[in-house]
Design a protein around this motif. Sequence first.
Motif, PDB file in Angstrom:
ATOM      1  N   LYS A 134     103.934  58.297  64.287  1.00  0.00           N
ATOM      2  CA  LYS A 134     104.538  59.039  65.404  1.00  0.00           C
ATOM      3  C   LYS A 134     103.471  59.770  66.226  1.00  0.00           C
ATOM      4  CE  LYS A 134     108.809  58.094  65.294  1.00  0.00           C
ATOM      5  NZ  LYS A 134     109.257  57.197  66.353  1.00  0.00           N
ATOM      6  N   ILE A 135     102.503  60.361  65.536  1.00  0.00           N
ATOM      7  CA  ILE A 135     101.431  61.075  66.249  1.00  0.00           C
ATOM      8  C   ILE A 135     100.642  60.112  67.119  1.00  0.00           C
ATOM      9  CG2 ILE A 135      99.228  62.291  65.944  1.00  0.00           C
ATOM     10  CD1 ILE A 135     100.509  63.615  63.442  1.00  0.00           C
ATOM     11  N   ILE A 136     100.250  58.968  66.559  1.00  0.00           N
ATOM     12  CA  ILE A 136      99.453  58.003  67.320  1.00  0.00           C
ATOM     13  C   ILE A 136     100.247  57.467  68.509  1.00  0.00           C
ATOM     14  CG2 ILE A 136      98.303  55.758  67.257  1.00  0.00           C
ATOM     15  CD1 ILE A 136      97.576  56.355  64.321  1.00  0.00           C
ATOM     16  N   GLU A 137     101.527  57.110  68.286  1.00  0.00           N
ATOM     17  CA  GLU A 137     102.359  56.619  69.391  1.00  0.00           C
ATOM     18  C   GLU A 137     102.412  57.634  70.528  1.00  0.00           C
ATOM     19  OE1 GLU A 137     105.629  53.869  66.971  1.00  0.00           O
ATOM     20  OE2 GLU A 137     106.082  55.965  67.400  1.00  0.00           O
ATOM     21  N   PHE A 163      99.653  47.085  64.987  1.00  0.00           N
ATOM     22  CA  PHE A 163     100.381  48.305  65.345  1.00  0.00           C
ATOM     23  C   PHE A 163      99.832  48.887  66.641  1.00  0.00           C
ATOM     24  CE2 PHE A 163      99.950  52.998  65.090  1.00  0.00           C
ATOM     25  CZ  PHE A 163     101.225  53.319  65.518  1.00  0.00           C
ATOM     26  N   LEU A 164      98.518  49.045  66.732  1.00  0.00           N
ATOM     27  CA  LEU A 164      97.899  49.632  67.922  1.00  0.00           C
ATOM     28  C   LEU A 164      98.147  48.776  69.157  1.00  0.00           C
ATOM     29  CD1 LEU A 164      94.664  50.770  66.147  1.00  0.00           C
ATOM     30  CD2 LEU A 164      96.310  52.308  67.250  1.00  0.00           C
ATOM     31  N   LYS A 165      98.084  47.477  68.979  1.00  0.00           N
ATOM     32  CA  LYS A 165      98.368  46.572  70.092  1.00  0.00           C
ATOM     33  C   LYS A 165      99.814  46.722  70.544  1.00  0.00           C
ATOM     34  CE  LYS A 165      98.168  41.699  71.346  1.00  0.00           C
ATOM     35  NZ  LYS A 165      97.931  40.330  70.901  1.00  0.00           N
ATOM     36  N   SER A 166     100.729  46.870  69.591  1.00  0.00           N
ATOM     37  CA  SER A 166     102.159  46.946  69.921  1.00  0.00           C
ATOM     38  C   SER A 166     102.515  48.210  70.699  1.00  0.00           C
ATOM     39  CB  SER A 166     103.008  46.869  68.647  1.00  0.00           C
ATOM     40  OG  SER A 166     102.955  48.097  67.922  1.00  0.00           O
ATOM     41  N   GLY A 168     100.440  49.635  72.870  1.00  0.00           N
ATOM     42  CA  GLY A 168      99.721  49.634  74.132  1.00  0.00           C
ATOM     43  C   GLY A 168      98.378  50.335  74.130  1.00  0.00           C
ATOM     44  N   CYS A 169      97.762  50.495  72.956  1.00  0.00           N
ATOM     45  CA  CYS A 169      96.427  51.090  72.911  1.00  0.00           C
ATOM     46  C   CYS A 169      95.490  50.186  73.711  1.00  0.00           C
ATOM     47  CB  CYS A 169      95.955  51.223  71.464  1.00  0.00           C
ATOM     48  SG  CYS A 169      94.421  52.129  71.294  1.00  0.00           S
ATOM     49  N   ASP A 170      94.698  50.783  74.604  1.00  0.00           N
ATOM     50  CA  ASP A 170      93.890  49.997  75.540  1.00  0.00           C
ATOM     51  C   ASP A 170      92.747  49.245  74.880  1.00  0.00           C
ATOM     52  OD1 ASP A 170      95.103  50.939  78.170  1.00  0.00           O
ATOM     53  OD2 ASP A 170      94.584  52.841  77.214  1.00  0.00           O
ATOM     54  N   TYR A 171      92.028  49.932  73.985  1.00  0.00           N
ATOM     55  CA  TYR A 171      90.870  49.329  73.328  1.00  0.00           C
ATOM     56  C   TYR A 171      90.917  49.657  71.847  1.00  0.00           C
ATOM     57  CZ  TYR A 171      89.236  49.302  78.166  1.00  0.00           C
ATOM     58  OH  TYR A 171      89.141  49.119  79.521  1.00  0.00           O
ATOM     59  N   ILE A 172      90.443  48.709  71.049  1.00  0.00           N
ATOM     60  CA  ILE A 172      90.467  48.875  69.609  1.00  0.00           C
ATOM     61  C   ILE A 172      89.091  48.495  69.076  1.00  0.00           C
ATOM     62  CG2 ILE A 172      91.592  48.134  67.479  1.00  0.00           C
ATOM     63  CD1 ILE A 172      94.053  47.404  69.272  1.00  0.00           C
ATOM     64  N   GLN A 173      88.494  49.399  68.298  1.00  0.00           N
ATOM     65  CA  GLN A 173      87.179  49.096  67.744  1.00  0.00           C
ATOM     66  C   GLN A 173      87.172  49.364  66.244  1.00  0.00           C
ATOM     67  OE1 GLN A 173      84.721  52.038  69.937  1.00  0.00           O
ATOM     68  NE2 GLN A 173      84.050  52.774  67.946  1.00  0.00           N
ATOM     69  N   GLY A 174      86.358  48.609  65.547  1.00  0.00           N
ATOM     70  CA  GLY A 174      86.244  48.830  64.108  1.00  0.00           C
ATOM     71  C   GLY A 174      85.827  47.564  63.389  1.00  0.00           C
ATOM     72  N   TYR A 175      85.703  47.692  62.088  1.00  0.00           N
ATOM     73  CA  TYR A 175      85.217  46.591  61.258  1.00  0.00           C
ATOM     74  C   TYR A 175      86.152  45.374  61.275  1.00  0.00           C
ATOM     75  CZ  TYR A 175      81.662  49.651  59.208  1.00  0.00           C
ATOM     76  OH  TYR A 175      80.593  50.468  58.998  1.00  0.00           O
ATOM     77  N   TYR A 176      87.417  45.561  61.677  1.00  0.00           N
ATOM     78  CA  TYR A 176      88.317  44.412  61.772  1.00  0.00           C
ATOM     79  C   TYR A 176      87.737  43.359  62.710  1.00  0.00           C
ATOM     80  CZ  TYR A 176      92.405  41.542  62.778  1.00  0.00           C
ATOM     81  OH  TYR A 176      93.259  40.480  62.936  1.00  0.00           O
ATOM     82  N   PHE A 177      87.044  43.818  63.746  1.00  0.00           N
ATOM     83  CA  PHE A 177      86.437  42.904  64.712  1.00  0.00           C
ATOM     84  C   PHE A 177      84.996  42.602  64.370  1.00  0.00           C
ATOM     85  CE2 PHE A 177      89.810  45.113  66.998  1.00  0.00           C
ATOM     86  CZ  PHE A 177      90.564  44.033  67.412  1.00  0.00           C
ATOM     87  N   SER A 178      84.236  43.626  64.000  1.00  0.00           N
ATOM     88  CA  SER A 178      82.818  43.405  63.753  1.00  0.00           C
ATOM     89  C   SER A 178      82.184  44.628  63.112  1.00  0.00           C
ATOM     90  CB  SER A 178      82.105  43.114  65.079  1.00  0.00           C
ATOM     91  OG  SER A 178      80.713  43.010  64.876  1.00  0.00           O
TER      92      SER A 178
END
Length: 196
Positions: A134-137, A163-166, A168-178
């Motif tokens: 709820k806080i992040i949304e 979740f973040l994509k759903s 509408g978070c604009d950019y996502i960074q972290g080890y999931y990608f690289s």
Amino acid sequence: IQRLDFYMLEQVCILQKKLLEQGKAVVPISVNFSRVHLFSSDFIFNFNQIVEEYAIPKHLIEIECTETAMAYDTEASSGILGRLQAQGFKIAMDDFGQAYSSLNTLRVMPLDIVKLDRGFLLATHDDEKVKTIKIIENMVALVHGLSLKMVAEGVETESQYLFLKSIGCDYIQGYYFSRPLTEGHFVSLLTDRPVD
């Protein structure tokens, strides 16, 4: 720390110039600056001197300071960062929500981007997860309502990403990608298409 920050800015400018000269795709790169800079009378001059030496378009440099650094003296911080933003540089608030957060900081600081602290994605207990979601949304909605962009830091799993994509978070960074990359590996991720 001031010398190190300016060294990193110069290295980013060197890389950007090389990519531009080679006709490769170029993306904005963030450079972190400590709060010491926000109280230095010659910060803006020194910053511009480096960027102009390499003739880097200002929109390709993102100035990143932590929320704590900005909140230490909001008047001084907003004055310096506002002048740089007016010149065309992007301003990012890093680690939003890491410690004591004030919505007043969002109100008074000249910002383009808010980077949500990775701690929000570390909730482990079910009741904590429900509150965190709820806080992040609502934080994403708030940031968008202020016409800013949101970056979520510390994304490590597919479920976090989805979740973040759903929401509408604009950019996502972290080890999931690289994981962190060398310059060579970073450049190889960019396309070889000519810059428009």
